[in-house]
Design a protein around this motif. Structure first.
Motif, PDB file in Angstrom:
ATOM      1  N   UNK A 131      45.073  25.293  36.259  1.00  0.00           N
ATOM      2  CA  UNK A 131      44.337  26.305  37.008  1.00  0.00           C
ATOM      3  C   UNK A 131      44.744  27.711  36.571  1.00  0.00           C
ATOM      4  N   UNK A 132      46.043  27.923  36.421  1.00  0.00           N
ATOM      5  CA  UNK A 132      46.535  29.238  36.018  1.00  0.00           C
ATOM      6  C   UNK A 132      45.985  29.630  34.646  1.00  0.00           C
ATOM      7  N   UNK A 133      45.900  28.680  33.739  1.00  0.00           N
ATOM      8  CA  UNK A 133      45.350  28.960  32.413  1.00  0.00           C
ATOM      9  C   UNK A 133      43.869  29.341  32.522  1.00  0.00           C
ATOM     10  N   UNK A 134      43.130  28.587  33.323  1.00  0.00           N
ATOM     11  CA  UNK A 134      41.708  28.877  33.492  1.00  0.00           C
ATOM     12  C   UNK A 134      41.449  30.217  34.150  1.00  0.00           C
ATOM     13  N   UNK A 135      42.415  30.682  34.942  1.00  0.00           N
ATOM     14  CA  UNK A 135      42.248  31.948  35.659  1.00  0.00           C
ATOM     15  C   UNK A 135      42.119  33.130  34.702  1.00  0.00           C
ATOM     16  N   UNK A 136      42.697  33.029  33.522  1.00  0.00           N
ATOM     17  CA  UNK A 136      42.556  34.117  32.556  1.00  0.00           C
ATOM     18  C   UNK A 136      41.090  34.314  32.178  1.00  0.00           C
ATOM     19  N   UNK A 137      40.372  33.222  32.021  1.00  0.00           N
ATOM     20  CA  UNK A 137      38.941  33.341  31.770  1.00  0.00           C
ATOM     21  C   UNK A 137      38.179  33.780  32.997  1.00  0.00           C
ATOM     22  N   UNK A 138      38.640  33.307  34.139  1.00  0.00           N
ATOM     23  CA  UNK A 138      37.967  33.624  35.410  1.00  0.00           C
ATOM     24  C   UNK A 138      38.031  35.117  35.694  1.00  0.00           C
ATOM     25  N   UNK A 180      42.399  43.109  28.422  1.00  0.00           N
ATOM     26  CA  UNK A 180      43.833  42.881  28.214  1.00  0.00           C
ATOM     27  C   UNK A 180      44.649  43.205  29.447  1.00  0.00           C
ATOM     28  N   UNK A 181      44.302  44.300  30.119  1.00  0.00           N
ATOM     29  CA  UNK A 181      45.007  44.686  31.348  1.00  0.00           C
ATOM     30  C   UNK A 181      44.778  43.651  32.431  1.00  0.00           C
ATOM     31  N   UNK A 182      43.549  43.187  32.552  1.00  0.00           N
ATOM     32  CA  UNK A 182      43.224  42.174  33.566  1.00  0.00           C
ATOM     33  C   UNK A 182      44.027  40.900  33.321  1.00  0.00           C
ATOM     34  N   UNK A 183      44.092  40.462  32.068  1.00  0.00           N
ATOM     35  CA  UNK A 183      44.843  39.238  31.740  1.00  0.00           C
ATOM     36  C   UNK A 183      46.326  39.414  32.044  1.00  0.00           C
ATOM     37  N   UNK A 184      46.882  40.571  31.687  1.00  0.00           N
ATOM     38  CA  UNK A 184      48.300  40.817  31.950  1.00  0.00           C
ATOM     39  C   UNK A 184      48.587  40.858  33.447  1.00  0.00           C
ATOM     40  N   UNK A 185      47.732  41.526  34.201  1.00  0.00           N
ATOM     41  CA  UNK A 185      47.907  41.579  35.652  1.00  0.00           C
ATOM     42  C   UNK A 185      47.814  40.192  36.278  1.00  0.00           C
ATOM     43  N   UNK A 186      46.916  39.373  35.752  1.00  0.00           N
ATOM     44  CA  UNK A 186      46.764  38.007  36.256  1.00  0.00           C
ATOM     45  C   UNK A 186      48.043  37.213  36.046  1.00  0.00           C
ATOM     46  N   UNK A 187      48.626  37.329  34.854  1.00  0.00           N
ATOM     47  CA  UNK A 187      49.859  36.609  34.543  1.00  0.00           C
ATOM     48  C   UNK A 187      51.013  37.089  35.419  1.00  0.00           C
ATOM     49  N   UNK A 227      48.631  31.336  45.042  1.00  0.00           N
ATOM     50  CA  UNK A 227      48.476  32.451  45.982  1.00  0.00           C
ATOM     51  C   UNK A 227      48.468  33.782  45.240  1.00  0.00           C
ATOM     52  N   UNK A 228      49.384  33.940  44.276  1.00  0.00           N
ATOM     53  CA  UNK A 228      49.398  35.160  43.480  1.00  0.00           C
ATOM     54  C   UNK A 228      48.122  35.344  42.692  1.00  0.00           C
ATOM     55  N   UNK A 229      47.583  34.260  42.172  1.00  0.00           N
ATOM     56  CA  UNK A 229      46.328  34.316  41.422  1.00  0.00           C
ATOM     57  C   UNK A 229      45.160  34.690  42.319  1.00  0.00           C
ATOM     58  N   UNK A 230      45.113  34.096  43.502  1.00  0.00           N
ATOM     59  CA  UNK A 230      44.049  34.431  44.445  1.00  0.00           C
ATOM     60  C   UNK A 230      44.138  35.901  44.845  1.00  0.00           C
ATOM     61  N   UNK A 231      45.369  36.366  45.111  1.00  0.00           N
ATOM     62  CA  UNK A 231      45.555  37.747  45.535  1.00  0.00           C
ATOM     63  C   UNK A 231      45.122  38.750  44.481  1.00  0.00           C
ATOM     64  N   UNK A 232      45.406  38.468  43.213  1.00  0.00           N
ATOM     65  CA  UNK A 232      45.105  39.429  42.148  1.00  0.00           C
ATOM     66  C   UNK A 232      43.656  39.355  41.700  1.00  0.00           C
ATOM     67  N   UNK A 248      44.427  47.807  39.146  1.00  0.00           N
ATOM     68  CA  UNK A 248      45.808  48.121  39.515  1.00  0.00           C
ATOM     69  C   UNK A 248      46.708  48.173  38.288  1.00  0.00           C
ATOM     70  N   UNK A 249      47.838  48.864  38.442  1.00  0.00           N
ATOM     71  CA  UNK A 249      48.849  48.916  37.388  1.00  0.00           C
ATOM     72  C   UNK A 249      49.650  47.617  37.367  1.00  0.00           C
ATOM     73  N   UNK A 250      50.437  47.438  36.309  1.00  0.00           N
ATOM     74  CA  UNK A 250      51.217  46.212  36.150  1.00  0.00           C
ATOM     75  C   UNK A 250      52.187  46.011  37.309  1.00  0.00           C
ATOM     76  N   UNK A 251      52.889  47.068  37.708  1.00  0.00           N
ATOM     77  CA  UNK A 251      53.853  46.926  38.800  1.00  0.00           C
ATOM     78  C   UNK A 251      53.151  46.526  40.097  1.00  0.00           C
ATOM     79  N   UNK A 252      51.943  47.053  40.295  1.00  0.00           N
ATOM     80  CA  UNK A 252      51.202  46.723  41.511  1.00  0.00           C
ATOM     81  C   UNK A 252      50.766  45.262  41.514  1.00  0.00           C
ATOM     82  N   UNK A 253      50.463  44.718  40.338  1.00  0.00           N
ATOM     83  CA  UNK A 253      50.088  43.296  40.284  1.00  0.00           C
ATOM     84  C   UNK A 253      51.263  42.412  40.670  1.00  0.00           C
TER      85      UNK A 253
END
Length: 278
Positions: free
Chosen positions: A71-78, A92-99, A131-136, A143-148
């Motif tokens: 699921x976590x891997x698929x979330x990068x595409x999501x 790139x920012x979205x993917x990094x924040x997701x991780x 939960x972290x994935x749903x939240x982000x 958001x910035x990296x620290x905020x993610x």
């Protein structure tokens, strides 16, 4: 940059923002799960006569961990795919924040369960990651990296306490924690946009902690309330109609023996592989 394309509904016109679906996907699913769990009722043996819950663990934690990682891997595409444009520099920012949010959620939930129970519960670690994935999902582009990391960490705390609230206070049987993972953390994801959005990707999407209009945060709250009320009422009605027409759950005898034979005609777990049969 102009705001991403939306459906043009009245909430969108007010400025309600949910980039990849913390509300439209996850909060919606969490509210439906709550309505369904209420109508279906708890599993046999879940609650004692005095209302205290009994744990009914899943059969295979390694498979649960594997499924979580898939699921976590698929979330990068999501999340990143919700830009709907392969040349969007924000991908790139979205993917990094997701991780970052997924990792923060997993670590915080694991540490919290370790503190509460004396052991790092892997099931809470998995739900913490989700939960972290749903939240982000809602703020991933804003958001910035620290905020993610903050978004994911807070989600990791919320999911643990929400699971116990649903089970011990509401007395609702949620076998996989869907209400907490998707519902509670979906709410947090939407609200975090109104708090932590930095205004860099879309100028109008700026949280109150970055000098944004407090009305924007209130609009995010309104959107959450509308989603809960609309989805909760309609799904509860649908489940009640299903209950009246053909029922929503298996017979108690089939539930106790397992649904493999009644539904598929084959045993899912052979007797010689089932420790309870030895």
């Amino acid at each position: 940059m102009s705001a991403p394309t939306s459906g043009g509904g009245w909430l969108a016109q007010l400025g309600y923002t949910d980039f990849a679906g913390s509300s439209v996907v996850h909060l919606t699913g969490g509210v439906i799960a709550l309505a369904g769990a209420i109508v279906v009722g708890p599993r046999y043996g879940k609650f004692n006569k005095n209302g205290t819950p009994n744990p009914i663990p899943g059969h295979n934690i390694p498979l649960a961990v594997l499924g979580t990682l898939m699921l976590a891997f698929g979330w990068f595409g999501f999340n990143a795919g919700s830009t709907l444009a392969g040349n969007d520099a924000q991908i790139g920012i979205i993917a990094a924040n997701t991780m970052l949010a997924s990792g923060a959620g997993a670590v915080v939930a694991m540490m919290l369960s370790w503190w509460r129970f004396g052991k790092p519960d892997p099931s809470f670690m998995c739900n913490g990651m989700l939960a972290g994935l749903v939240g982000i999902t809602a703020p991933c582009a804003f958001v910035d990296a620290w905020a993610s990391v903050v978004v994911g960490g807070v989600a990791g705390v919320l999911v643990v306490y929400s699971v116990f609230f649903v089970e011990e206070i509401l007395k609702v049987d949620d076998p996989v924690g869907a209400i907490s993972v998707h519902g509670t953390c979906g709410i947090w994801g939407v609200l975090s946009v109104g708090l932590l959005a930095n205004g860099k990707y879309v100028e109008s999407v700026k949280g109150v902690l970055f000098g944004g209009d407090p009305m924007f945060f209130l609009i995010q709250c309104l959107g959450v309330g509308v989603c809960i009320i609309w989805v909760g009422v309609t799904s509860y009605i649908v489940f009640q109609i299903q209950e009246a027409l053909f029922g929503n759950r298996a017979d108690t005898v089939d539930e106790i023996s397992g649904l493999d034979i009644p539904e598929t005609g084959a045993l899912g777990y052979q007797a010689d592989l089932n420790p309870e049969s030895r």
